[in-house]
Design a protein around this motif. Structure first.
Motif, mmCIF file in Angstrom:
data_model
loop_
_atom_site.group_PDB
_atom_site.id
_atom_site.type_symbol
_atom_site.label_atom_id
_atom_site.label_comp_id
_atom_site.label_asym_id
_atom_site.label_seq_id
_atom_site.Cartn_x
_atom_site.Cartn_y
_atom_site.Cartn_z
ATOM 1 N N GLY A 39 -5.734 -5.716 -8.432
ATOM 2 C CA GLY A 39 -5.956 -5.292 -7.049
ATOM 3 C C GLY A 39 -7.428 -5.033 -6.768
ATOM 4 O O GLY A 39 -8.292 -5.481 -7.519
ATOM 5 N N GLY A 40 -7.685 -4.276 -5.720
ATOM 6 C CA GLY A 40 -9.058 -3.971 -5.326
ATOM 7 C C GLY A 40 -9.469 -2.570 -5.733
ATOM 8 O O GLY A 40 -8.776 -1.907 -6.518
ATOM 9 N N THR B 26 -9.099 -9.813 -5.045
ATOM 10 C CA THR B 26 -9.372 -9.718 -3.606
ATOM 11 C C THR B 26 -10.254 -10.906 -3.231
ATOM 12 O O THR B 26 -11.104 -11.300 -4.029
ATOM 13 C CB THR B 26 -10.093 -8.393 -3.226
ATOM 14 O OG1 THR B 26 -10.655 -8.516 -1.919
ATOM 15 C CG2 THR B 26 -11.229 -8.060 -4.167
ATOM 16 N N GLY C 253 -6.582 4.590 -7.691
ATOM 17 C CA GLY C 253 -5.255 5.126 -8.011
ATOM 18 C C GLY C 253 -5.012 5.118 -9.515
ATOM 19 O O GLY C 253 -4.510 6.086 -10.091
ATOM 20 N N PHE D 12 1.758 7.405 -3.431
ATOM 21 C CA PHE D 12 1.037 7.429 -4.707
ATOM 22 C C PHE D 12 -0.266 8.225 -4.595
ATOM 23 O O PHE D 12 -0.846 8.628 -5.599
ATOM 24 C CB PHE D 12 0.745 5.999 -5.183
ATOM 25 C CG PHE D 12 0.331 5.924 -6.628
ATOM 26 C CD1 PHE D 12 1.255 6.098 -7.649
ATOM 27 C CD2 PHE D 12 -1.000 5.697 -6.983
ATOM 28 C CE1 PHE D 12 0.873 6.047 -8.988
ATOM 29 C CE2 PHE D 12 -1.398 5.636 -8.316
ATOM 30 C CZ PHE D 12 -0.457 5.806 -9.325
ATOM 31 N N ARG D 13 -0.705 8.452 -3.356
ATOM 32 C CA ARG D 13 -1.908 9.252 -3.157
ATOM 33 C C ARG D 13 -1.637 10.740 -3.367
ATOM 34 O O ARG D 13 -2.565 11.549 -3.373
ATOM 35 C CB ARG D 13 -2.466 9.035 -1.743
ATOM 36 C CG ARG D 13 -3.030 7.633 -1.547
ATOM 37 C CD ARG D 13 -3.456 7.421 -0.110
ATOM 38 N NE ARG D 13 -3.927 6.060 0.102
ATOM 39 C CZ ARG D 13 -5.189 5.664 -0.044
ATOM 40 N NH1 ARG D 13 -6.108 6.529 -0.373
ATOM 41 N NH2 ARG D 13 -5.522 4.410 0.160
ATOM 42 N N GLY E 76 -9.439 0.271 -4.240
ATOM 43 C CA GLY E 76 -8.474 1.336 -3.928
ATOM 44 C C GLY E 76 -7.424 1.430 -5.028
ATOM 45 O O GLY E 76 -7.094 2.533 -5.509
ATOM 46 N N SER E 77 -6.929 0.291 -5.448
ATOM 47 C CA SER E 77 -5.921 0.258 -6.517
ATOM 48 C C SER E 77 -6.507 0.808 -7.820
ATOM 49 O O SER E 77 -5.823 1.515 -8.570
ATOM 50 C CB SER E 77 -5.448 -1.175 -6.754
ATOM 51 O OG SER E 77 -4.983 -1.723 -5.545
ATOM 52 N N ARG F 234 2.794 10.481 -7.795
ATOM 53 C CA ARG F 234 2.350 9.996 -9.114
ATOM 54 C C ARG F 234 3.254 10.545 -10.224
ATOM 55 O O ARG F 234 3.497 9.873 -11.221
ATOM 56 C CB ARG F 234 0.875 10.358 -9.340
ATOM 57 C CG ARG F 234 -0.055 9.602 -8.385
ATOM 58 C CD ARG F 234 -1.507 9.734 -8.790
ATOM 59 N NE ARG F 234 -2.013 11.087 -8.629
ATOM 60 C CZ ARG F 234 -2.526 11.573 -7.492
ATOM 61 N NH1 ARG F 234 -2.597 10.825 -6.422
ATOM 62 N NH2 ARG F 234 -2.983 12.820 -7.447
ATOM 63 N N ARG G 140 0.890 -1.161 0.000
ATOM 64 C CA ARG G 140 0.000 0.000 0.000
ATOM 65 C C ARG G 140 0.929 1.212 0.000
ATOM 66 O O ARG G 140 1.902 1.250 0.750
ATOM 67 C CB ARG G 140 -0.914 -0.018 1.219
ATOM 68 C CG ARG G 140 -1.774 -1.300 1.240
ATOM 69 C CD ARG G 140 -2.867 -1.244 2.282
ATOM 70 N NE ARG G 140 -3.355 -2.585 2.610
ATOM 71 C CZ ARG G 140 -4.373 -3.194 1.995
ATOM 72 N NH1 ARG G 140 -5.037 -2.599 1.031
ATOM 73 N NH2 ARG G 140 -4.746 -4.399 2.366
HETATM 74 P P1 ATP Z 1 -7.980 -4.467 -0.821
HETATM 75 O O1 ATP Z 1 -9.359 -4.793 -1.330
HETATM 76 O O2 ATP Z 1 -7.182 -5.664 -0.529
HETATM 77 O O3 ATP Z 1 -7.988 -3.457 0.297
HETATM 78 P P2 ATP Z 1 -7.299 -2.260 -2.506
HETATM 79 O O4 ATP Z 1 -6.774 -2.168 -3.887
HETATM 80 O O5 ATP Z 1 -8.680 -1.685 -2.280
HETATM 81 O O6 ATP Z 1 -7.222 -3.782 -2.072
HETATM 82 P P3 ATP Z 1 -6.056 -0.091 -1.002
HETATM 83 O O7 ATP Z 1 -5.073 -0.136 0.096
HETATM 84 O O8 ATP Z 1 -7.359 0.592 -0.766
HETATM 85 O O9 ATP Z 1 -6.262 -1.605 -1.486
HETATM 86 O O10 ATP Z 1 -5.376 0.614 -2.275
HETATM 87 C C1 ATP Z 1 -4.123 0.156 -2.759
HETATM 88 C C2 ATP Z 1 -3.275 1.323 -3.146
HETATM 89 O O11 ATP Z 1 -3.925 2.070 -4.190
HETATM 90 C C3 ATP Z 1 -3.032 2.348 -2.039
HETATM 91 O O12 ATP Z 1 -1.986 1.964 -1.174
HETATM 92 C C4 ATP Z 1 -2.655 3.588 -2.836
HETATM 93 O O13 ATP Z 1 -1.311 3.536 -3.246
HETATM 94 C C5 ATP Z 1 -3.545 3.436 -4.083
HETATM 95 N N1 ATP Z 1 -4.729 4.284 -3.906
HETATM 96 C C6 ATP Z 1 -5.857 3.992 -3.238
HETATM 97 N N2 ATP Z 1 -6.698 5.056 -3.235
HETATM 98 C C7 ATP Z 1 -6.061 6.039 -3.907
HETATM 99 C C8 ATP Z 1 -6.373 7.398 -4.235
HETATM 100 N N3 ATP Z 1 -7.535 7.964 -3.869
HETATM 101 N N4 ATP Z 1 -5.454 8.101 -4.929
HETATM 102 C C9 ATP Z 1 -4.300 7.560 -5.320
HETATM 103 N N5 ATP Z 1 -3.937 6.295 -5.023
HETATM 104 C C10 ATP Z 1 -4.795 5.542 -4.327
#
Ligand code: ATP
Length: 328
Positions: free
Chosen positions: A105-106, A130, A112, A80-81, A108-109, A86, A76
């Motif tokens: 990924g999920g 996931t 991004g 990158f946020r 959140g990914s 970026r 995580r």
């Molecule tokens: P899981 O379902 O296992 O939680 P996920 O992909 O939803 O997987 P997150 O930790 O929410 O996991 O997101 C993974 C990564 O994506 C974050 O660590 C971050 O680098 C990037 N990311 C998530 N949200 C944002 C955002 N709003 N802007 C930029 N990057 C983001």
């Protein structure tokens, strides 16, 4: 007219899930099949920022289809946020000539990826990875089927000891926001009751149901509880509450935890990963971007990333009815 893709970057991000390796393999081999270069990006977006890359050819992914976790590691990334993070990532990709990305990924990914695309016009494709199956636009996420099989196997084992000692077991499974694992594995494992975030069972009804079970001659029972269930108590508080109200029950708690995320992917997850990887790369080649590749009615589909992020993956209410009938 979109420009021709020459080098695809692939990364795994967020929580790992079984099948991610099979998806990496599929992306790498589909690139090789179409004479496109492929670069593996270690540790998700953090590795992208740090230029932690590896060239990947068809042979570099042999013997990984059967392995859980992800050979590219996952992470995580807070950096990158930020726009600065970026920008660094964009510069690193440009340095090595990567001109499209597959993100496994999920949601959140995917968020991004969507932001990165908006800022730099970078072509991106998502593959849902996931175990929770909580992503809109696909009936199955990578790892979900494997996790279900793992949970059912655990419930079977717990049942042996539950029935030998006439005990009630509360089995907590993963699923913070979604009860897909609890509902399906609960039915598959023959649970008496299934508590999930999407359906408010209520404490009174749980007590009633357990009382009824005792009265109808059941000597042991399994209750499957999703970790995100909103019944208002954690699983240990729930045990104390039920024991205080139904002293005839001897209750044990089993929290399955991270074992649900590991292990060799099931055949279903391997085939799913292979199909989604092919579609992701071929869609990029066709000039498409900002989609998530998913599986609906056994067909590989594309859902706009924004929809996949914002949409809700609803549980099948009919399964709740089936579970109620089964636990008579
Ligand atoms: P899981 O379902 O296992 O939680 P996920 O992909 O939803 O997987 P997150 O930790 O929410 O996991 O997101 C993974 C990564 O994506 C974050 O660590 C971050 O680098 C990037 N990311 C998530 N949200 C944002 C955002 N709003 N802007 C930029 N990057 C983001």
């Amino acid at each position: 007219m979109s420009k021709t893709i020459k080098k695809v970057g692939v990364l795994t991000s967020g929580g790992d899930s079984p099948g991610m390796n099979a998806a990496i393999r599929s992306v790498v081999r589909t690139c090789a099949y179409h004479n496109i270069e492929c670069v593996g990006i270690y540790r998700g977006y953090q590795g992208m920022i740090e230029g932690d890359f590896i060239e990947m050819g068809a042979r570099s992914v042999h013997n990984i289809i059967n392995k859980g976790g992800t050979i590219l590691k996952s992470a995580r990334s807070k950096e990158f946020r930020t726009p600065e993070g970026r920008k660094k990532a964009f510069d690193e990709l440009t340095k090595v000539g990567v001109d499209a990305l597959v993100i496994i990924g999920g949601d959140g990914s995917f968020t991004g990826a969507e932001i990165f695309n908006q800022e730099y016009g970078f072509p991106v494709m998502g593959i849902p990875g996931t175990i929770d199956n909580d992503i809109y636009g696909t009936s199955h996420t990578l790892g979900y089927d494997t996790a279900l099989n793992t949970v059912v196997e655990c419930i079977d084992k717990i049942r042996d000891t539950a029935s030998s000692h006439n005990r009630l077991f509360f089995v907590e499974v993963m699923g913070r926001d979604a009860g897909h694992i609890a509902l399906n594995a609960g039915i598959g494992g023959g649970a008496e009751e299934i508590l999930i975030p999407e359906a408010e069972l209520g404490l009174e009804r749980l007590l009633e149901s357990l009382q009824k079970s005792k009265a109808t001659g059941k000597s042991s029972s399994i209750v499957v509880i999703a970790e995100g269930d909103k019944i208002g108590k954690n699983v240990f508080e729930l045990k104390d509450f039920v024991e205080a109200n139904l002293p005839e029950y001897d209750i044990r708690v089993s929290v399955l935890g991270h074992m649900q995320r590991g292990g060799a992917p099931s055949c279903y997850d391997r085939v799913l990963a292979s199909r989604l990887g092919v579609k992701a790369v071929e869609s990029l080649i066709e000039g498409k971007s900002n989609f998530m590749v998913g599986m609906l009615n056994d067909e590989v589909t594309l859902t706009p990333l924004l929809q996949a992020i914002k949409g809700e993956s609803v549980i099948d209410r009919e399964l709740l009815r089936v579970s109620e009938i089964m636990s008579i």
